[in-house]
Design a protein around this motif. Structure first.
Motif, PDB file in Angstrom:
ATOM      1  N   VAL A  53       0.835  -1.203   0.000  1.00 28.20           N
ATOM      2  CA  VAL A  53       0.000   0.000   0.000  1.00 28.20           C
ATOM      3  C   VAL A  53       0.869   1.251   0.000  1.00 28.20           C
ATOM      4  N   GLN A  54       1.923   1.277   0.801  1.00 33.32           N
ATOM      5  CA  GLN A  54       2.825   2.432   0.812  1.00 33.32           C
ATOM      6  C   GLN A  54       3.490   2.618  -0.544  1.00 33.32           C
ATOM      7  N   ARG A  55       3.878   1.535  -1.152  1.00 34.69           N
ATOM      8  CA  ARG A  55       4.505   1.604  -2.477  1.00 34.69           C
ATOM      9  C   ARG A  55       3.515   2.131  -3.516  1.00 34.69           C
ATOM     10  N   TRP A  56       2.273   1.673  -3.441  1.00 30.48           N
ATOM     11  CA  TRP A  56       1.240   2.123  -4.371  1.00 30.48           C
ATOM     12  C   TRP A  56       0.973   3.612  -4.204  1.00 30.48           C
ATOM     13  N   ILE A  57       0.915   4.073  -2.968  1.00 34.23           N
ATOM     14  CA  ILE A  57       0.682   5.486  -2.697  1.00 34.23           C
ATOM     15  C   ILE A  57       1.850   6.320  -3.209  1.00 34.23           C
ATOM     16  N   ALA A  58       3.064   5.877  -2.963  1.00 35.02           N
ATOM     17  CA  ALA A  58       4.245   6.626  -3.407  1.00 35.02           C
ATOM     18  C   ALA A  58       4.336   6.678  -4.928  1.00 35.02           C
ATOM     19  N   ARG A  59       3.958   5.610  -5.592  1.00 34.67           N
ATOM     20  CA  ARG A  59       4.027   5.598  -7.060  1.00 34.67           C
ATOM     21  C   ARG A  59       3.051   6.573  -7.685  1.00 34.67           C
ATOM     22  N   GLY A  60       1.918   6.810  -7.056  1.00 34.37           N
ATOM     23  CA  GLY A  60       0.939   7.735  -7.608  1.00 34.37           C
ATOM     24  C   GLY A  60       1.132   9.173  -7.155  1.00 34.37           C
ATOM     25  N   TRP A 113       3.631  11.320  -7.646  1.00 29.71           N
ATOM     26  CA  TRP A 113       4.122  12.226  -8.682  1.00 29.71           C
ATOM     27  C   TRP A 113       2.986  12.642  -9.618  1.00 29.71           C
ATOM     28  N   ARG A 114       2.080  11.707  -9.873  1.00 27.27           N
ATOM     29  CA  ARG A 114       0.962  12.005 -10.774  1.00 27.27           C
ATOM     30  C   ARG A 114       0.001  13.020 -10.141  1.00 27.27           C
ATOM     31  N   ARG A 115      -0.303  12.823  -8.867  1.00 27.23           N
ATOM     32  CA  ARG A 115      -1.185  13.772  -8.179  1.00 27.23           C
ATOM     33  C   ARG A 115      -0.554  15.161  -8.102  1.00 27.23           C
ATOM     34  N   GLN A 116       0.724  15.220  -7.800  1.00 29.91           N
ATOM     35  CA  GLN A 116       1.435  16.497  -7.732  1.00 29.91           C
ATOM     36  C   GLN A 116       1.430  17.181  -9.103  1.00 29.91           C
ATOM     37  N   ALA A 117       1.706  16.433 -10.143  1.00 27.32           N
ATOM     38  CA  ALA A 117       1.741  17.002 -11.493  1.00 27.32           C
ATOM     39  C   ALA A 117       0.355  17.491 -11.920  1.00 27.32           C
ATOM     40  N   ARG A 118      -0.691  16.762 -11.553  1.00 24.73           N
ATOM     41  CA  ARG A 118      -2.045  17.199 -11.921  1.00 24.73           C
ATOM     42  C   ARG A 118      -2.411  18.501 -11.209  1.00 24.73           C
ATOM     43  N   ARG A 119      -1.970  18.654  -9.946  1.00 24.73           N
ATOM     44  CA  ARG A 119      -2.215  19.915  -9.229  1.00 24.73           C
ATOM     45  C   ARG A 119      -1.487  21.068  -9.914  1.00 24.73           C
ATOM     46  N   GLU A 120      -0.233  20.839 -10.313  1.00 25.53           N
ATOM     47  CA  GLU A 120       0.526  21.882 -11.002  1.00 25.53           C
ATOM     48  C   GLU A 120      -0.111  22.213 -12.352  1.00 25.53           C
ATOM     49  N   LEU A 121      -0.610  21.199 -13.032  1.00 24.85           N
ATOM     50  CA  LEU A 121      -1.271  21.433 -14.316  1.00 24.85           C
ATOM     51  C   LEU A 121      -2.537  22.263 -14.123  1.00 24.85           C
ATOM     52  N   ASP A 122      -3.290  21.999 -13.084  1.00 25.91           N
ATOM     53  CA  ASP A 122      -4.486  22.808 -12.798  1.00 25.91           C
ATOM     54  C   ASP A 122      -4.112  24.262 -12.543  1.00 25.91           C
ATOM     55  N   ALA A 123      -3.005  24.481 -11.833  1.00 26.60           N
ATOM     56  CA  ALA A 123      -2.541  25.855 -11.591  1.00 26.60           C
ATOM     57  C   ALA A 123      -2.119  26.525 -12.899  1.00 26.60           C
ATOM     58  N   ARG A 175      -2.325   8.719 -18.591  1.00 24.94           N
ATOM     59  CA  ARG A 175      -2.009   7.429 -19.226  1.00 24.94           C
ATOM     60  C   ARG A 175      -0.561   6.989 -19.053  1.00 24.94           C
ATOM     61  N   ALA A 176       0.308   7.887 -18.646  1.00 22.54           N
ATOM     62  CA  ALA A 176       1.729   7.515 -18.525  1.00 22.54           C
ATOM     63  C   ALA A 176       1.949   6.614 -17.328  1.00 22.54           C
ATOM     64  N   LEU A 227       5.966  18.555 -17.559  1.00 26.03           N
ATOM     65  CA  LEU A 227       5.947  17.210 -18.145  1.00 26.03           C
ATOM     66  C   LEU A 227       7.289  16.504 -17.965  1.00 26.03           C
ATOM     67  N   LYS A 228       8.383  17.252 -18.071  1.00 23.52           N
ATOM     68  CA  LYS A 228       9.700  16.637 -17.886  1.00 23.52           C
ATOM     69  C   LYS A 228       9.896  16.189 -16.438  1.00 23.52           C
ATOM     70  N   ARG A 229       9.458  17.002 -15.483  1.00 26.38           N
ATOM     71  CA  ARG A 229       9.556  16.589 -14.082  1.00 26.38           C
ATOM     72  C   ARG A 229       8.711  15.340 -13.828  1.00 26.38           C
ATOM     73  N   ALA A 230       7.525  15.317 -14.409  1.00 27.16           N
ATOM     74  CA  ALA A 230       6.652  14.151 -14.241  1.00 27.16           C
ATOM     75  C   ALA A 230       7.274  12.915 -14.890  1.00 27.16           C
ATOM     76  N   ALA A 231       7.857  13.091 -16.069  1.00 26.91           N
ATOM     77  CA  ALA A 231       8.494  11.957 -16.754  1.00 26.91           C
ATOM     78  C   ALA A 231       9.698  11.450 -15.959  1.00 26.91           C
ATOM     79  N   ARG A 232      10.447  12.378 -15.348  1.00 22.63           N
ATOM     80  CA  ARG A 232      11.589  11.973 -14.526  1.00 22.63           C
ATOM     81  C   ARG A 232      11.115  11.212 -13.289  1.00 22.63           C
ATOM     82  N   SER A 233      10.015  11.652 -12.691  1.00 23.54           N
ATOM     83  CA  SER A 233       9.474  10.949 -11.529  1.00 23.54           C
ATOM     84  C   SER A 233       8.939   9.585 -11.921  1.00 23.54           C
ATOM     85  N   ARG A 234       8.368   9.502 -13.103  1.00 22.36           N
ATOM     86  CA  ARG A 234       7.794   8.238 -13.585  1.00 22.36           C
ATOM     87  C   ARG A 234       8.877   7.217 -13.861  1.00 22.36           C
TER      88      ARG A 234
END
Length: 137
Positions: free
Chosen positions: A32-39, A41-51, A136-137, A70-77
């Motif tokens: 569960v911790q691993r699943w939360i940590a993997r997502g 970066w996506r939640r953070q990037a979506r917040r930045e995209l909304d801003a 989708r990434a 997008l580059k920061r998100a790709a690096r996190s991914r």
């Protein structure tokens, strides 16, 4: 008749069951911790995209910020891809490889909008494209 045994010490089967339950709980917690940590970066990037969407404007700086996001998100991914070192066609290719459903023309326009004086893509379409990539990434 002999007295029935007490509940302590438990039979060996109960000890085995206790060990299995503890191991299962530790494994479940770790997953569960691993699943939360993997997502994260996506939640953070979506917040930045909304801003970014809130202050969308068709200038090069806005598109550069979107590409940087997008580059920061790709690096996190996937840090092994080194997206922060990519530009131009290589960056377009990475975005298209990770999400093949994206239009090559639109991705190219998004990447080039950061330095072209007249972008070929609107900020709303670019934000929608970035949102699709983030989902989708």
């Amino acid at each position: 008749m002999p007295e029935p045994g007490g509940f302590w010490p438990p039979a060996p089967g109960w000890w085995i069951l206790a060990v299995i339950v503890v191991v299962a709980l530790v494994a479940l917690t770790w997953l569960v911790q691993r699943w939360i940590a993997r997502g994260r970066w996506r939640r953070q990037a979506r917040r930045e995209l909304d801003a970014l969407r809130a202050r969308a404007e068709a200038d090069n700086r806005w598109f550069a910020e979107l590409n940087a996001l997008l580059k920061r998100a790709a690096r996190s991914r996937d840090p092994s891809l080194h997206p922060d070192a990519l530009s131009g066609d290589d960056w377009v290719e990475l975005l298209r490889q990770t999400v093949p459903q994206l239009s090559d023309v639109e991705v190219r326009a998004l990447v080039q909008a950061a330095w072209h004086p007249a972008p070929d893509i609107t900020p709303s379409r670019a934000a929608a494209l970035a949102d699709t990539w983030l989902r989708r990434a």
